[in-house]
Motif scaffolding. Sequence first.
Motif, short mmCIF file in Angstrom:
data_model
loop_
_atom_site.label_atom_id
_atom_site.label_comp_id
_atom_site.label_asym_id
_atom_site.label_seq_id
_atom_site.Cartn_x
_atom_site.Cartn_y
_atom_site.Cartn_z
N PRO A 114 -18.62 -59.80 32.65
CA PRO A 114 -18.64 -58.60 31.12
C PRO A 114 -18.57 -57.26 30.75
O PRO A 114 -19.34 -56.97 29.60
CB PRO A 114 -20.55 -59.14 31.41
CG PRO A 114 -20.52 -58.78 32.88
CD PRO A 114 -18.96 -59.33 33.35
N ARG A 115 -17.54 -56.90 31.86
CA ARG A 115 -17.05 -55.69 30.94
C ARG A 115 -15.94 -55.74 30.53
O ARG A 115 -15.00 -56.43 30.97
CB ARG A 115 -16.73 -55.12 32.57
CG ARG A 115 -18.31 -54.45 33.25
CD ARG A 115 -17.93 -53.97 34.19
NE ARG A 115 -17.26 -55.59 35.53
CZ ARG A 115 -16.55 -54.63 36.40
NH1 ARG A 115 -17.03 -54.03 37.66
NH2 ARG A 115 -16.67 -56.25 37.38
N SER A 116 -16.23 -55.03 29.19
CA SER A 116 -14.92 -55.29 28.20
C SER A 116 -14.03 -54.65 28.06
O SER A 116 -12.54 -55.10 27.91
CB SER A 116 -15.66 -56.31 26.49
OG SER A 116 -16.20 -54.74 26.73
N ARG A 117 -13.98 -53.83 28.61
CA ARG A 117 -13.16 -52.81 28.00
C ARG A 117 -12.85 -52.21 29.60
O ARG A 117 -12.91 -50.97 30.02
CB ARG A 117 -13.56 -51.23 27.29
CG ARG A 117 -12.77 -49.81 26.74
CD ARG A 117 -11.96 -50.51 26.17
NE ARG A 117 -11.06 -49.56 25.26
CZ ARG A 117 -9.91 -49.79 24.97
NH1 ARG A 117 -8.87 -50.70 24.70
NH2 ARG A 117 -9.00 -48.86 24.25
N LEU A 118 -11.60 -53.15 29.86
CA LEU A 118 -11.35 -52.72 31.35
C LEU A 118 -10.03 -52.51 31.54
O LEU A 118 -8.75 -53.49 30.35
CB LEU A 118 -11.14 -53.51 32.60
CG LEU A 118 -13.50 -53.86 33.03
CD1 LEU A 118 -13.15 -54.93 33.98
CD2 LEU A 118 -13.43 -51.86 33.58
N TYR A 119 -8.74 -52.21 32.17
CA TYR A 119 -7.56 -51.37 32.48
C TYR A 119 -6.82 -52.92 32.51
O TYR A 119 -8.00 -53.34 33.56
CB TYR A 119 -7.13 -50.14 32.50
CG TYR A 119 -5.67 -50.20 32.00
CD1 TYR A 119 -5.19 -49.84 30.73
CD2 TYR A 119 -4.83 -49.94 32.77
CE1 TYR A 119 -3.36 -49.94 30.77
CE2 TYR A 119 -3.28 -49.56 32.61
CZ TYR A 119 -3.14 -49.70 31.91
OH TYR A 119 -1.64 -49.45 30.84
N HIS A 120 -5.85 -53.17 33.10
CA HIS A 120 -4.95 -54.19 33.78
C HIS A 120 -5.26 -53.96 35.58
O HIS A 120 -5.62 -54.84 35.94
CB HIS A 120 -4.09 -55.52 33.06
CG HIS A 120 -2.93 -54.12 33.11
ND1 HIS A 120 -2.49 -52.98 32.74
CD2 HIS A 120 -1.97 -54.09 34.47
CE1 HIS A 120 -0.71 -52.70 33.14
NE2 HIS A 120 -0.71 -53.10 34.50
N VAL A 121 -5.17 -52.94 35.73
CA VAL A 121 -5.38 -52.21 36.95
C VAL A 121 -6.35 -51.64 36.32
O VAL A 121 -6.27 -50.24 35.93
CB VAL A 121 -3.86 -52.28 37.74
CG1 VAL A 121 -3.55 -53.46 37.88
CG2 VAL A 121 -3.31 -50.98 36.64
N PRO A 122 -7.32 -51.41 38.27
CA PRO A 122 -7.30 -52.15 39.50
C PRO A 122 -8.14 -53.33 38.66
O PRO A 122 -9.08 -53.11 37.88
CB PRO A 122 -8.41 -50.71 40.25
CG PRO A 122 -9.14 -50.22 39.31
CD PRO A 122 -8.08 -49.97 37.36
N PHE A 123 -8.13 -54.18 38.92
CA PHE A 123 -8.31 -55.28 39.03
C PHE A 123 -10.34 -55.49 39.35
O PHE A 123 -10.75 -54.87 40.02
CB PHE A 123 -8.31 -56.74 39.82
CG PHE A 123 -6.80 -56.90 39.97
CD1 PHE A 123 -5.84 -56.21 39.16
CD2 PHE A 123 -6.57 -56.32 40.93
CE1 PHE A 123 -4.51 -56.52 38.58
CE2 PHE A 123 -4.64 -56.59 41.45
CZ PHE A 123 -3.98 -57.06 40.22
N PRO A 124 -11.24 -55.84 38.11
CA PRO A 124 -12.86 -55.12 38.95
C PRO A 124 -12.74 -56.67 40.26
O PRO A 124 -12.29 -57.26 40.47
CB PRO A 124 -13.45 -56.40 37.37
CG PRO A 124 -11.93 -57.57 37.13
CD PRO A 124 -10.88 -56.94 37.60
N ASP A 125 -14.56 -55.90 40.69
CA ASP A 125 -14.67 -56.23 41.63
C ASP A 125 -15.34 -57.32 41.92
O ASP A 125 -15.63 -57.89 40.30
CB ASP A 125 -15.35 -55.01 42.48
CG ASP A 125 -14.54 -54.01 43.35
OD1 ASP A 125 -13.36 -54.57 43.41
OD2 ASP A 125 -15.39 -53.23 43.11
N SER A 126 -15.10 -58.52 42.11
CA SER A 126 -16.36 -59.60 42.21
C SER A 126 -18.01 -59.22 42.55
O SER A 126 -18.41 -58.09 42.92
CB SER A 126 -16.21 -60.52 43.19
OG SER A 126 -16.93 -61.79 43.16
#
Length: 186
Positions: A114-126
């Motif tokens: 549900p978090r849309s504005r993320l950079y490709h690293v670091p990966f989102p936590d589960s």
Amino acid sequence: MTAPTARYGACLTLLLLMPAALTAQMRASERGAVSQTIDGTVITIDYSRPQVRGRDSIFGGFVTWGEVWTPGANFATTLEINRPLKIDGHPVAPGKYSLWLVVQPGTWTMVIDPRSRLYHVPFPDSTKDQIRYPVKPGVGPFTEMLLFTFRDVHGDEGTLGLQWGTTQVEFKLEVEPKHNLTIAAA
């Protein structure tokens, strides 16, 4: 020429040269977007399009096994929908999401975050807010640039395809019918 005037001239020369050098650079992964309306539901994928560039092995090589990868480059690939949607049978509420895949030699894991504005690293936590489920990649015709397409769109369903190199993954899309049509059997 005085020292302050010489410094001013040197700085001005550098500033005039910088924009030309910056605008001449080509992006390694151009932005792309694809959108499809299925029975009133607007589905939009926004992503950067990395290229194979002669690499022998994309998955298991460039994208390592076990890696959490956004299907794209730079900022995470996003999915935006205006009405409820089912992706491979999993309900997704209207909104904007980031897309991720955990790549493995066999079955991959799709992650809709549900978090849309993320950079490709670091990966989102589960998190408990993510939608996670297994997907099976297949083999198809070679595609130099990563590509998302909508196929087999009819009625209240369709297929979202992802292709890169010779790997392809398909996602079954189903929308809530906006208008129920009854057609006589005759």
